[in-house]
Structure formats: structure tokens, C-alpha cells
Design a protein around this motif. Structure first.
Motif, PDB file in Angstrom:
ATOM      1  N   PHE A 158       0.872  -1.243  -0.053  1.00 48.63           N
ATOM      2  CA  PHE A 158       0.035   0.108   0.154  1.00 48.63           C
ATOM      3  C   PHE A 158       0.837   1.208  -0.059  1.00 48.63           C
ATOM      4  CE2 PHE A 158      -2.234   3.288   2.319  1.00 48.63           C
ATOM      5  CZ  PHE A 158      -3.401   3.543   1.470  1.00 48.63           C
ATOM      6  N   ASP A 159       0.271   2.128  -0.655  1.00 52.56           N
ATOM      7  CA  ASP A 159       1.090   3.502  -0.659  1.00 52.56           C
ATOM      8  C   ASP A 159       0.230   4.491  -0.979  1.00 52.56           C
ATOM      9  OD1 ASP A 159       2.263   5.931  -1.875  1.00 52.56           O
ATOM     10  OD2 ASP A 159       4.126   4.722  -2.539  1.00 52.56           O
ATOM     11  N   ARG A 160       0.273   5.550   0.003  1.00 51.60           N
ATOM     12  CA  ARG A 160      -0.523   6.762  -0.225  1.00 51.60           C
ATOM     13  C   ARG A 160       0.156   7.932  -0.004  1.00 51.60           C
ATOM     14  NH1 ARG A 160      -3.063  10.120   3.858  1.00 51.60           N
ATOM     15  NH2 ARG A 160      -4.929  10.967   3.233  1.00 51.60           N
ATOM     16  N   VAL A 190      -1.971   1.818  -5.104  1.00 52.96           N
ATOM     17  CA  VAL A 190      -1.374   3.314  -5.020  1.00 52.96           C
ATOM     18  C   VAL A 190      -2.320   4.369  -5.006  1.00 52.96           C
ATOM     19  CG1 VAL A 190       0.476   4.591  -6.032  1.00 52.96           C
ATOM     20  CG2 VAL A 190       0.902   2.273  -6.177  1.00 52.96           C
ATOM     21  N   LEU A 191      -2.271   5.337  -4.011  1.00 55.12           N
ATOM     22  CA  LEU A 191      -2.869   6.475  -4.041  1.00 55.12           C
ATOM     23  C   LEU A 191      -2.260   7.751  -4.263  1.00 55.12           C
ATOM     24  CD1 LEU A 191      -5.265   5.727  -0.921  1.00 55.12           C
ATOM     25  CD2 LEU A 191      -5.352   5.004  -3.241  1.00 55.12           C
ATOM     26  N   ALA A 192      -2.560   8.514  -5.340  1.00 54.65           N
ATOM     27  CA  ALA A 192      -1.856   9.393  -5.762  1.00 54.65           C
ATOM     28  C   ALA A 192      -2.218  10.745  -6.058  1.00 54.65           C
ATOM     29  CB  ALA A 192      -0.675   9.120  -7.067  1.00 54.65           C
ATOM     30  N   TRP A 242      -5.811   9.578  -7.894  1.00 53.52           N
ATOM     31  CA  TRP A 242      -6.209   8.528  -8.457  1.00 53.52           C
ATOM     32  C   TRP A 242      -6.218   7.306  -7.416  1.00 53.52           C
ATOM     33  CZ3 TRP A 242      -7.718   8.782 -13.103  1.00 53.52           C
ATOM     34  CH2 TRP A 242      -7.142   9.863 -14.039  1.00 53.52           C
ATOM     35  N   SER A 243      -6.664   6.280  -7.501  1.00 52.63           N
ATOM     36  CA  SER A 243      -6.427   5.146  -6.835  1.00 52.63           C
ATOM     37  C   SER A 243      -6.233   3.903  -7.948  1.00 52.63           C
ATOM     38  CB  SER A 243      -7.991   4.674  -6.093  1.00 52.63           C
ATOM     39  OG  SER A 243      -7.839   3.401  -5.449  1.00 52.63           O
TER      40      SER A 243
END
Ligand SMILES: C[S@@+](CC[C@H](N)C(=O)[O-])C[C@H]1O[C@@H](n2cnc3c(N)ncnc32)[C@H](O)[C@@H]1O
Length: 250
Positions: A158-160, A190-192, A242-243
Motif C-alpha cells: 500500500f502507498d498513499r 497506490v493512491l496519488a 487516483w486510486s
């Protein structure tokens, strides 16, 4: 590792005393020394100096409370994806975990969580959060672009808000870390920040094409959707994001 300031400023001349005091004495030796120095400096600046500076800057933000992303709550988008997707278990890794809200939540869902960040202060707060919640998380201090041994592979990564920062410096380094940390079957969320609505101040942003082309080098992109980060700005705005949900297939 500390490099004396003149070296950091790129003054190769200072490295070669003979050039300074007797310019004709050893020009060839000086050229070689300069070449070695320039190569060394380039290597060190990427491997050590830059991450150290950035870690210090992020740490300062935590120290000063300049952390608008840090809502103190687990990400709604992470929770939504957990409800709707089959998330492989049991081993999870969070990249750029900050003060640990999401890592602690993942541990509360029964996952074995390792969480990485290079801000010591954020990690200290994360440890306190985990202790208060009564869960175990393996906290690792290190650079996402060149991490210490993380003990993977992990089933879920997971990456936020970390990828959208580090990709600007070294997307290959980020992908290498993901490659090491995953195996076929691993899932990645990934949340960006979303380039359709860049805001200043606001999170770094990426386009959908950038997401697809960068993460797609390693992962099969299952879907990409838009959502808004939880944090509410003083003007009531929530940043568009973005998810990206992806799987490692090979
Ligand atoms: C926008 S914050 C998000 C923190 C956390 N994921 C959250 O949602 O609250 C980005 C985090 O990534 C960390 N970070 C940025 N670059 C990093 C790097 N190269 N290595 C390790 N951590 C990094 C920062 O220290 C910070 O905690």
C-alpha cells in the motif's frame, strides 16, 4: 555520511591541492582525480545526500505540524478497496507510512504489517499509535528508493502519497523496491494526486498515462479510478486523486 560543503558545491578544484598550488605539477593525476570525484559525487548525491536532505525536510514538516495529509484516520479509499477486492494475505507492506494510521488499520484487519518511512519523527508517532491500539507493526526507517532489507515478498503493498513524491526523483528506484517487495500474485494499491486538478499548495500530481506507463512496467493494472483524498482543506476542497489497483503477474 557528511560531505564537506565545497565538495557538495562541486568545486573539484579543491580536491586537488597540486592543481591549486602547482598547476603544472600533475595535470594528468588531477584529471583522474577530478573524474573520480565527479563520479563519486554523482553517486553519493543520489544514494546518500539527497535522501538525507529530503528525510530531514519531511521530518521538519512533522515537527512543525505542516502535515495536511495526516488526518489521523485510516484512508477511506483503502477501506473501500478492502471491502470490494480480494486482498491477498497475510503479509503487507506500506511504503511511506507517515504516522502509521493505515499500517495500524491494516494490522487491525489481521495482516502482518511492515511499514517504511524515512522520517524518524513520523515513525516515533506511528509506534505510539500502534502501542495505543495494541497491535504489532514492524516499523522500518529507510529510503523507499533504496530500502534496507524489508523481509519480503509481501502479499499486499500500500502507498498513499509516497509514489507521487519519489517518482519525480527516481521512478526506477521505486519500481526496483516494488519488484523486490512483491512476487507473482501480490496486489498493490497506490493512491496519488491527480493531474486533472493540480493545486498549489497541494499534493504532487500524475496523469493516468503516467500511472499506467510507470507502474505498468512491473504490474498488471487491474483498474484505475478517481476519488478524493480524505483531508479537507480550509476552503472545503478535497484534492482529486487516483486510486490504482494492480497485481504482479510475473
Ligand atoms: C504525503 S505523506 C503520506 C504519509 C502516509 N502514507 C499517510 O497517508 O498519512 C508521504 C510520506 O512519505 C514519506 N517519504 C517520502 N519520500 C520518502 C522516501 N524516499 N523514503 C521513505 N519515505 C519517504 C514521508 O516521510 C511521508 O511520511
Amino acid at each position: 555520511m557528511r560531505i564537506p560543503l565545497p565538495y557538495r558545491d562541486g568545486n573539484a578544484y579543491d580536491l586537488c591541492p597540486t592543481a591549486r598550488f602547482a598547476p603544472t605539477a600533475a595535470p594528468r593525476a588531477c584529471s583522474i582525480a577530478r573524474l573520480v570525484f565527479v563520479t563519486l559525487r554523482a553517486t553519493l548525491s543520489h544514494a546518500h545526500i539527497r535522501p538525507m536532505t529530503q528525510a530531514h525536510e519531511w521530518n521538519q514538516r512533522y515537527l512543525q505540524g505542516d502535515t495536511p495529509w495526516d488526518t489521523g484516520q485510516p484512508s477511506s479509499e483503502l477501506m473501500r478497496v478492502f471491502r470490494t477486492e480480494a486482498i491477498p494475505r497475510p503479509r503487507a507492506l506500506e511504503l511511506g507510512c507517515g504516522t502509521g494510521t493505515n499500517a495500524v488499520w491494516l494490522a487491525q484487519q489481521g495482516l502482518e504489517v511492515t511499514a517504511l518511512d524515512f522520517s524518524p519523527l513520523a515513525l516515533q508517532r506511528a509506534r505510539e499509535r500502534a502501542a495505543a491500539a495494541g497491535v504489532r507493526v514492524r516499523w522500518v526507517e529507510g529510503d523507499v528508493l533504496c530500502p534496507p532489507e524489508l523481509g519480503g515478498p509481501f502479499d499486499f503493498v500500500f502507498d498513499r502519497g509516497c509514489y507521487h513524491c519519489v517518482r519525480r526523483d527516481n521512478v526506477e528506484g521505486y519500481l526496483n523496491t516494488l519488484r523486490q517487495a512483491t512476487c507473482p500474485g501480490s496486489a498493490v494499491l497506490v493512491l496519488a494526486g491527480n493531474a486533472k486538478e493540480p493545486r498549489e499548495p497541494g499534493p504532487p500530481v500524475v496523469t493516468e498515462e503516467e500511472l499506467r506507463s510507470e507502474l505498468g512496467r512491473l504490474l498488471h493494472i487491474v483498474w484505475i479510478r478517481e476519488f478524493r483524498f480524505d483531508q479537507v482543506e480550509p476552503d472545503g476542497v478535497r484534492f482529486l486523486a487516483w486510486s490504482c489497483f494492480a497485481r504482479r503477474v510475473e
